[in-house]
Design a protein around this motif. Sequence first.
Motif, PDB file in Angstrom:
ATOM      1  N   SER A  88       0.856  -1.198   0.000  1.00  0.00           N
ATOM      2  CA  SER A  88       0.000   0.000   0.000  1.00  0.00           C
ATOM      3  C   SER A  88       0.888   1.242   0.000  1.00  0.00           C
ATOM      4  CB  SER A  88      -0.930   0.006   1.221  1.00  0.00           C
ATOM      5  OG  SER A  88      -0.182  -0.179   2.414  1.00  0.00           O
ATOM      6  N   PRO A 121      -6.029  11.099  -7.347  1.00  0.00           N
ATOM      7  CA  PRO A 121      -5.687  10.379  -8.573  1.00  0.00           C
ATOM      8  C   PRO A 121      -6.084  11.184  -9.803  1.00  0.00           C
ATOM      9  CG  PRO A 121      -6.838   8.945  -7.038  1.00  0.00           C
ATOM     10  CD  PRO A 121      -6.948  10.335  -6.512  1.00  0.00           C
ATOM     11  N   SER A 174      -2.157   7.305 -10.133  1.00  0.00           N
ATOM     12  CA  SER A 174      -1.908   7.826  -8.793  1.00  0.00           C
ATOM     13  C   SER A 174      -0.534   8.462  -8.754  1.00  0.00           C
ATOM     14  CB  SER A 174      -1.990   6.694  -7.762  1.00  0.00           C
ATOM     15  OG  SER A 174      -3.282   6.139  -7.733  1.00  0.00           O
ATOM     16  N   ASP A 216       5.225  -2.090 -11.758  1.00  0.00           N
ATOM     17  CA  ASP A 216       4.096  -1.197 -12.022  1.00  0.00           C
ATOM     18  C   ASP A 216       4.572   0.238 -12.257  1.00  0.00           C
ATOM     19  OD1 ASP A 216       2.239  -3.189 -11.889  1.00  0.00           O
ATOM     20  OD2 ASP A 216       1.454  -2.667  -9.916  1.00  0.00           O
ATOM     21  N   SER A 239       4.264   2.098 -15.850  1.00  0.00           N
ATOM     22  CA  SER A 239       3.549   3.371 -15.968  1.00  0.00           C
ATOM     23  C   SER A 239       4.401   4.401 -16.689  1.00  0.00           C
ATOM     24  CB  SER A 239       3.175   3.892 -14.580  1.00  0.00           C
ATOM     25  OG  SER A 239       2.357   2.977 -13.894  1.00  0.00           O
ATOM     26  N   ARG A 271      -1.656  -1.157 -11.366  1.00  0.00           N
ATOM     27  CA  ARG A 271      -1.577   0.148 -10.707  1.00  0.00           C
ATOM     28  C   ARG A 271      -0.700   1.083 -11.533  1.00  0.00           C
ATOM     29  NH1 ARG A 271       0.196  -1.833  -4.781  1.00  0.00           N
ATOM     30  NH2 ARG A 271       1.716  -2.934  -6.073  1.00  0.00           N
ATOM     31  N   ASN A 272      -1.213   2.270 -11.801  1.00  0.00           N
ATOM     32  CA  ASN A 272      -0.497   3.260 -12.602  1.00  0.00           C
ATOM     33  C   ASN A 272       0.002   4.387 -11.710  1.00  0.00           C
ATOM     34  OD1 ASN A 272      -1.058   1.948 -15.120  1.00  0.00           O
ATOM     35  ND2 ASN A 272      -3.145   2.744 -14.990  1.00  0.00           N
ATOM     36  N   TYR A 273       1.264   4.761 -11.903  1.00  0.00           N
ATOM     37  CA  TYR A 273       1.875   5.787 -11.059  1.00  0.00           C
ATOM     38  C   TYR A 273       2.607   6.828 -11.908  1.00  0.00           C
ATOM     39  CZ  TYR A 273       1.457   2.120  -7.464  1.00  0.00           C
ATOM     40  OH  TYR A 273       1.001   1.149  -6.612  1.00  0.00           O
TER      41      TYR A 273
END
Length: 626
Positions: free
Chosen positions: A475, A482, A493, A530, A534, A620-622
């Motif tokens: 986490s 976001p 995010s 991830d 991204s 998950r995109n960062y």
Amino acid sequence: LCRSRLFVDSGRLCVGFVRPAAAHLMTFADVCEQSPIEPPDWQNRLPQDYPDYLDFFPVEGRGVGCFVLRDFQPGETVLQEEPMFTRPPPAAAQKHWTADFAEAFQQIRADLAAPGMGATEVKLYASEGMFRNALGYATSSPPVKEEILKLWHPALNSAHPLVTIAGRLAQLCVLKVGACNAVDVQELQRAILAIEMNLFAGGHIFKLFSRVNHSCYPNVVFAASKDEWKLKALRPIHCGDEVVHSYLGEQLLMSTEYRRWNLWRSKCFRCICELCLQTSDPMRDIPCRACADEVRALSCRRWNVIHKPVVWRRVSPSTEAVQVGFFKAGDSFETTGHSSGWWVEMEQSAGGGWVLTDGRHLGFGKLCEPVEPHSDMGEDEDASLCAAWGMYRAICFRSTPVVQPSFPAAISRGLVSEFQLPARLLTDPASIDVPYARFEGDHWRCPRCGREERDEDLLALERELSRMAEHTFYSPEMVKAPMKIGKPSDRISMIHAEFLSDALSLAEVVVAVLGHRHWTAQWARILFTDVVGSLRQFGHTAGPLFMEPLRDLCFLWDWLESLNLAQSPGCWLHARIERFSGPSHLYNGLDADEVLRWREELRRRHDGEAPPLINMLALRNYVLEG
């Protein structure tokens, strides 16, 4: 746990129980101080109508279970129904969120400690979702309210902190929320708990789905689309089997200790499924330090032959290679310091070739021993720590890997040095043949040498690193709101660059102490692939280090496959593999042969299994801030 199975006896449908060894039997009462048995009126709590291929029976230690009366094949729909209740969205709760209510709400908390743990400074707070449970129940129709209260929830006299919090929240809602004024406090407390215990993704409660028991090794999975909700078979289900699904999602990729803790914390029970009752835990595998010390010795430049009568010198590191000479017992020889498995390379001045130093896997025992084992600690220690994740640091920050790792405040540098693995184990997960010791009860045991690792300092360090990994890799700390780009799946995010740098430092320590197969190291891989994915997807120029995620996805796949989970590796990695399966020109500047090799390895694994039923690990995109 009692494994249950239905059978037909003289035309009657019966249920039989097989009780496991008493030493492994754990009940709900162990943690929640209440009986796990089904209520006396359990039959009156069942829905009035359900498919004729289903039936419900008490299961010792698990309340009431749902059983099938026919076979199901993988991918087949076992149950399909519509929600009977949907929790109100956050926007619906905002109008009740006055300053007076918010101030009182923030004071609702309880000590987060299981029975037998003693006092703790950790607090469990009321959640906004629990308030929406109360609001949704209070505004539901009487038939829906009746069905909600029939669902399982912990007794109101339980010592579990969620029960205490639900009681205080119910009092507050009845006092200050108009929609709840007419509801009895204890009734509302029960409703808050019943919804919280039985909620599915999307905030839905179902008459049948919500009565299916949990298992960390489920045989069905929840699949939802816009207008359909199903439980689909993950593996063959036979007539008489209990239907079980996992209340956990991504947390299934944590150790037994953490899975049980998360289930107790959020669902008020301690899991006694077949996976949690196993005596060993593959999620906590670490390299055997005794065997790793032998690997460390492979860097030695001088060796003595101890095997009689001789050991052979060969042209390449293989027992099938041509013999070019031999050494007798008592002879010494010099090496280049390079090795391959248990083979060491001889200096060219001495004729070159390769010598096998350990033949235990062939039934010969140790063949040679180092005269002066090389240590890869000391001045090279910092560089060794950074080697495992240095490529990700270079990708994310466009800089060369640092050689001065930043140690987390809670971790002693001296303790890490005491348990640090050989440097060659840190750079490549599969480069050295070192067996992994498996955690069994309160220690690790090596399958090769049989050594048991019982060092209390190592166990304490492993638990502290696990705690930090859960809050870092699983986490990550996000900043701001976001960003929404196109489809919901493209939501991005923002993550602090400083946080990511600290996460890399933690990952370096994790691998240095626990190796590459421990669950904490795998979660670091998931986070970093991830992040890099991204950067690649949203405009970052592909550089010469982008093949690192390809190799790590292959390693993640093999690790998941070795765990024998109910879900196939594709259920966890499909979206990530698709992300890195773009055209070859996107890898400009990379070594073409290496890129092709890892892409083919990844595609071979992915194409070798059926399409996944469900995406267990959301992509998950960062983007980096700062």
